[in-house]
Design a protein around this motif. Structure first.
Motif, PDB file in Angstrom:
ATOM      1  N   ALA A  64       0.841  -1.207   0.000  1.00 24.81           N
ATOM      2  CA  ALA A  64       0.000   0.000   0.000  1.00 24.81           C
ATOM      3  C   ALA A  64       0.871   1.251   0.000  1.00 24.81           C
ATOM      4  O   ALA A  64       2.004   1.258   0.493  1.00 24.81           O
ATOM      5  N   LEU A  65       0.321   2.316  -0.555  1.00 20.48           N
ATOM      6  CA  LEU A  65       1.020   3.597  -0.653  1.00 20.48           C
ATOM      7  C   LEU A  65       0.730   4.416   0.600  1.00 20.48           C
ATOM      8  O   LEU A  65      -0.438   4.616   0.960  1.00 20.48           O
ATOM      9  N   ILE A  66       1.780   4.885   1.262  1.00 21.91           N
ATOM     10  CA  ILE A  66       1.618   5.740   2.440  1.00 21.91           C
ATOM     11  C   ILE A  66       1.991   7.160   2.040  1.00 21.91           C
ATOM     12  O   ILE A  66       3.120   7.444   1.654  1.00 21.91           O
ATOM     13  N   VAL A  67       1.004   8.037   2.123  1.00 21.55           N
ATOM     14  CA  VAL A  67       1.203   9.446   1.750  1.00 21.55           C
ATOM     15  C   VAL A  67       0.934  10.306   2.980  1.00 21.55           C
ATOM     16  O   VAL A  67       0.277   9.867   3.927  1.00 21.55           O
ATOM     17  N   PRO A  68       1.423  11.551   2.984  1.00 19.13           N
ATOM     18  CA  PRO A  68       1.005  12.442   4.065  1.00 19.13           C
ATOM     19  C   PRO A  68      -0.520  12.538   4.084  1.00 19.13           C
ATOM     20  O   PRO A  68      -1.168  12.461   3.030  1.00 19.13           O
ATOM     21  N   GLY A  69      -1.100  12.706   5.261  1.00 13.28           N
ATOM     22  CA  GLY A  69      -2.548  12.877   5.334  1.00 13.28           C
ATOM     23  C   GLY A  69      -2.981  14.018   4.433  1.00 13.28           C
ATOM     24  O   GLY A  69      -2.339  15.074   4.378  1.00 13.28           O
ATOM     25  N   PHE A  70      -4.070  13.817   3.716  1.00 13.36           N
ATOM     26  CA  PHE A  70      -4.543  14.853   2.805  1.00 13.36           C
ATOM     27  C   PHE A  70      -4.956  16.098   3.586  1.00 13.36           C
ATOM     28  O   PHE A  70      -5.471  16.018   4.709  1.00 13.36           O
ATOM     29  N   ILE A  71      -4.768  17.256   2.964  1.00 15.20           N
ATOM     30  CA  ILE A  71      -5.074  18.550   3.578  1.00 15.20           C
ATOM     31  C   ILE A  71      -6.087  19.262   2.695  1.00 15.20           C
ATOM     32  O   ILE A  71      -5.775  19.657   1.564  1.00 15.20           O
ATOM     33  N   GLY A 126      -9.159   9.754   4.050  1.00 15.83           N
ATOM     34  CA  GLY A 126      -7.722  10.006   4.147  1.00 15.83           C
ATOM     35  C   GLY A 126      -7.338  11.438   4.425  1.00 15.83           C
ATOM     36  O   GLY A 126      -6.160  11.787   4.384  1.00 15.83           O
ATOM     37  N   THR A 127      -8.314  12.302   4.722  1.00 12.34           N
ATOM     38  CA  THR A 127      -8.040  13.709   5.013  1.00 12.34           C
ATOM     39  C   THR A 127      -7.869  13.883   6.513  1.00 12.34           C
ATOM     40  O   THR A 127      -8.765  13.541   7.293  1.00 12.34           O
ATOM     41  N   THR A 128      -6.730  14.422   6.914  1.00 19.97           N
ATOM     42  CA  THR A 128      -6.411  14.564   8.332  1.00 19.97           C
ATOM     43  C   THR A 128      -6.365  16.014   8.793  1.00 19.97           C
ATOM     44  O   THR A 128      -6.317  16.280   9.992  1.00 19.97           O
ATOM     45  N   THR A 129      -6.368  16.960   7.853  1.00 15.27           N
ATOM     46  CA  THR A 129      -6.383  18.393   8.180  1.00 15.27           C
ATOM     47  C   THR A 129      -7.396  19.081   7.274  1.00 15.27           C
ATOM     48  O   THR A 129      -7.476  18.776   6.083  1.00 15.27           O
ATOM     49  N   VAL A 130      -8.144  20.018   7.847  1.00 12.35           N
ATOM     50  CA  VAL A 130      -9.095  20.784   7.039  1.00 12.35           C
ATOM     51  C   VAL A 130      -9.119  22.235   7.509  1.00 12.35           C
ATOM     52  O   VAL A 130      -8.915  22.527   8.689  1.00 12.35           O
ATOM     53  N   THR A 131      -9.364  23.133   6.553  1.00 17.97           N
ATOM     54  CA  THR A 131      -9.647  24.536   6.847  1.00 17.97           C
ATOM     55  C   THR A 131     -11.094  24.779   6.465  1.00 17.97           C
ATOM     56  O   THR A 131     -11.464  24.633   5.300  1.00 17.97           O
ATOM     57  N   SER A 132     -11.923  25.137   7.439  1.00 21.81           N
ATOM     58  CA  SER A 132     -13.360  25.214   7.184  1.00 21.81           C
ATOM     59  C   SER A 132     -13.964  26.537   7.623  1.00 21.81           C
ATOM     60  O   SER A 132     -13.601  27.095   8.663  1.00 21.81           O
ATOM     61  N   PHE A 133     -14.904  27.019   6.827  1.00 20.77           N
ATOM     62  CA  PHE A 133     -15.832  28.046   7.250  1.00 20.77           C
ATOM     63  C   PHE A 133     -16.845  27.387   8.190  1.00 20.77           C
ATOM     64  O   PHE A 133     -17.235  26.233   7.986  1.00 20.77           O
ATOM     65  N   CYS A 134     -17.293  28.131   9.204  1.00 20.71           N
ATOM     66  CA  CYS A 134     -18.392  27.663  10.044  1.00 20.71           C
ATOM     67  C   CYS A 134     -19.628  28.486   9.663  1.00 20.71           C
ATOM     68  O   CYS A 134     -19.812  28.786   8.491  1.00 20.71           O
ATOM     69  N   THR A 135     -20.497  28.834  10.586  1.00 17.57           N
ATOM     70  CA  THR A 135     -21.616  29.718  10.293  1.00 17.57           C
ATOM     71  C   THR A 135     -21.460  30.976  11.141  1.00 17.57           C
ATOM     72  O   THR A 135     -20.447  31.137  11.838  1.00 17.57           O
ATOM     73  N   ILE A 136     -22.449  31.839  11.134  1.00 10.83           N
ATOM     74  CA  ILE A 136     -22.339  33.057  11.954  1.00 10.83           C
ATOM     75  C   ILE A 136     -22.447  32.744  13.438  1.00 10.83           C
ATOM     76  O   ILE A 136     -22.135  33.589  14.273  1.00 10.83           O
ATOM     77  N   HIS A 137     -22.868  31.523  13.777  1.00 10.65           N
ATOM     78  CA  HIS A 137     -23.110  31.159  15.174  1.00 10.65           C
ATOM     79  C   HIS A 137     -21.806  30.712  15.848  1.00 10.65           C
ATOM     80  O   HIS A 137     -21.180  29.754  15.382  1.00 10.65           O
ATOM     81  N   PRO A 138     -21.379  31.359  16.906  1.00  8.70           N
ATOM     82  CA  PRO A 138     -20.151  30.921  17.580  1.00  8.70           C
ATOM     83  C   PRO A 138     -20.174  29.441  17.976  1.00  8.70           C
ATOM     84  O   PRO A 138     -19.138  28.766  17.955  1.00  8.70           O
ATOM     85  N   GLY A 139     -21.358  28.926  18.308  1.00  6.83           N
ATOM     86  CA  GLY A 139     -21.454  27.523  18.672  1.00  6.83           C
ATOM     87  C   GLY A 139     -21.055  26.581  17.558  1.00  6.83           C
ATOM     88  O   GLY A 139     -20.616  25.451  17.816  1.00  6.83           O
ATOM     89  N   GLU A 378       4.596  16.013  12.038  1.00 13.28           N
ATOM     90  CA  GLU A 378       3.492  15.331  12.694  1.00 13.28           C
ATOM     91  C   GLU A 378       3.096  14.109  11.870  1.00 13.28           C
ATOM     92  O   GLU A 378       3.050  14.159  10.634  1.00 13.28           O
ATOM     93  N   ALA A 379       2.809  13.015  12.552  1.00  7.70           N
ATOM     94  CA  ALA A 379       2.628  11.720  11.880  1.00  7.70           C
ATOM     95  C   ALA A 379       1.182  11.517  11.425  1.00  7.70           C
ATOM     96  O   ALA A 379       0.452  10.685  11.960  1.00  7.70           O
ATOM     97  N   ASP A 380       0.778  12.323  10.463  1.00  5.11           N
ATOM     98  CA  ASP A 380      -0.529  12.192   9.821  1.00  5.11           C
ATOM     99  C   ASP A 380      -0.336  11.526   8.461  1.00  5.11           C
ATOM    100  O   ASP A 380       0.403  12.066   7.611  1.00  5.11           O
ATOM    101  N   PHE A 381      -0.974  10.395   8.242  1.00  5.19           N
ATOM    102  CA  PHE A 381      -0.801   9.645   6.991  1.00  5.19           C
ATOM    103  C   PHE A 381      -2.139   9.149   6.465  1.00  5.19           C
ATOM    104  O   PHE A 381      -3.081   8.913   7.222  1.00  5.19           O
ATOM    105  N   ALA A 382      -2.188   8.960   5.157  1.00  5.05           N
ATOM    106  CA  ALA A 382      -3.253   8.182   4.525  1.00  5.05           C
ATOM    107  C   ALA A 382      -2.596   6.966   3.876  1.00  5.05           C
ATOM    108  O   ALA A 382      -1.567   7.092   3.197  1.00  5.05           O
ATOM    109  N   VAL A 383      -3.171   5.802   4.112  1.00  2.00           N
ATOM    110  CA  VAL A 383      -2.657   4.560   3.537  1.00  2.00           C
ATOM    111  C   VAL A 383      -3.609   4.145   2.422  1.00  2.00           C
ATOM    112  O   VAL A 383      -4.804   3.953   2.649  1.00  2.00           O
TER     113      VAL A 383
END
Length: 430
Positions: A64-71, A126-139, A378-383
């Protein structure tokens, strides 16, 4: 306890858009990674590493192919439940589907349910990091960060800010509440463990100049935060921006005049750029985030990867769910390849893998932490199983090179190809 994770390991030795792709991205065919305290210690041959570190727990993934976790560098987790909603242009799509769904995040229990579901879908792909918009609600921000903290994931997110009457009344804040609530969230979450805050005006058509000025002031106060927004996604959107900001030189200037164009700025889409915008994005070392499945699904246009990379701009890759039609970065890479073909730029599979990992890490200015497999990272991988379906297997078996073997999985793979996701060296339960 130390761990050894073995398989075919992808390593990076440069930017594959600047040096030959197969020189920049190499695959160690029979390797093992030594993990200690959630970080990579060393990489070596499988047998050598087993002999040298016999006390380490051994996890053998065979060929199997070991790649850095997808971002995933640009997403909207609140749109999880409405992904693949039919048709329409951007503005109609927002009013018909997005805004009614985001209103539900006033209910913290609903936000918690979607946040957990969303992150588990990412890990399954296989995604280990994400940058996300939330909503207007702090919660909605609290919900995502708490879910990420429970899973040990690296997540960047922020409260979406909208105070203009172009947004529905039930999803508006004010310039003051956007500043105050974002500041409180920064103080609560930014830099806590693996969590980072992104100051988040949705886009200039839904913010007044007063709100953009307030968020620019906030960024001055917290310069280690990122800033995420949208730029030049569709031509009718650009015309709308010009009608709302008639004094602005162009779309980018609606952010620039309020101090929102500088290092650490993430501009989603950035398809239809003018020469002045390109020059100022370069001069300020901003990041562009390519969202190919979204651009085709909503009919936005064709991002010019070849030209943007030749201009030495930072470019990340993203699903843009739910405008994007898949949670899979494999599917996202396939769409980027197809858009590249339409732009007469044949993107090499090594370049595609790099974009989904190290390229996105550079766009997020986190390349010293994530995005590659190297000592200290940091040891984030997708296999990845390179023969996950009969269709892929029958093509891969005929491959004469490793890249010829990998490419069918990029083009036809999905969550079935993901054998495991590792987060800080721990196999995620998905």
């Amino acid at each position: 306890m130390d761990k050894l994770i073995a398989g075919q390991v992808v390593t990076y030795h440069g930017d594959p858009f600047e040096i030959p792709a197969e020189e920049a991205v190499q695959v160690l065919s029979d390797a093992a990674i030594l993990i200690r305290d959630g970080h990579v210690v060393s990489i070596g041959g499988r047998d050598h590493m087993r002999q040298k570190h016999g006390e380490a727990a051994f996890h053998d993934h065979g060929p199997a192919l070991i790649v850095p976790g997808f971002i995933d560098a640009h997403a909207h987790y609140p749109q999880t439940a409405m992904i693949a909603s039919w048709g329409k242009r951007l503005i109609d799509w927002l009013n018909t589907y997005t805004f009614p769904e985001e209103a539900k995040f006033a209910d913290r229990a609903y936000a918690d349910d979607i946040a957990g579901r969303y992150l588990d879908l990412l890990l399954a792909n296989g995604t280990t990091t994400v940058t996300s918009f939330c909503t207007i609600h702090p919660g909605s921000v609290d919900a995502l960060f708490e879910a990420a903290e429970a899973r040990g994931m690296r997540v960047i997110a922020g409260k979406t800010c909208m105070d203009r009457d172009t947004a529905p009344e039930f999803l508006r804040d004010t310039a003051k509440s956007a500043y105050d609530e974002s500041k409180a969230l920064i103080n609560r979450w930014h830099g806590k463990g693996r969590l980072s805050y992104a100051i988040t005006p949705r886009f200039s058509p839904t913010s007044t100049p007063d709100q953009l000025a307030a968020l620019g002031k906030l960024w001055d106060e917290y310069p280690s935060c990122l800033m995420q927004t949208h730029l030049s996604e569709q031509t009718d959107e650009i015309a709308w921006v010009k009608s709302l900001y008639p004094e602005a030189r162009d779309y980018l200037d609606t952010y620039e005049q309020f101090g929102l164009v500088r290092e650490g700025a993430l501009f989603g889409h950035a398809i239809h750029l003018e020469p002045r915008e390109i020059a100022h994005l370069q001069a300020n070392d901003c990041s562009l985030i390519h969202c190919p499945t979204s651009n085709t699904f909503i009919g936005s246009g064709l991002f010019d990867m070849g030209t943007r990379k030749s201009e030495s701009l930072r470019v990340g890759l993203a699903t843009d769910t739910g405008g994007g039609s898949s949670f899979s970065m494999l599917r996202t890479m396939a769409a980027a390849y197809e858009i590249g073909q339409l732009r007469h730029t044949a993107i090499h599979p090594a370049q595609l893998l790099w974009l989904a990992t190290q390229g996105s890490a550079q766009a997020l200015r986190m390349e010293t932490k994530i995005g590659s497999i190297a000592p200290g990272m940091e040891a984030d991988f997708a296999v990845i199983d390179l023969a996950s379906t009969p269709a892929i297997a029958q093509r891969a078996i005929r491959a004469e090179t490793i890249w010829e073997e990998i490419f069918p999985t990029i083009m036809m793979g999905d969550d079935r190809a993901i054998i495991a996701s590792y987060v800080m060296g721990e196999r995620a339960a998905v």
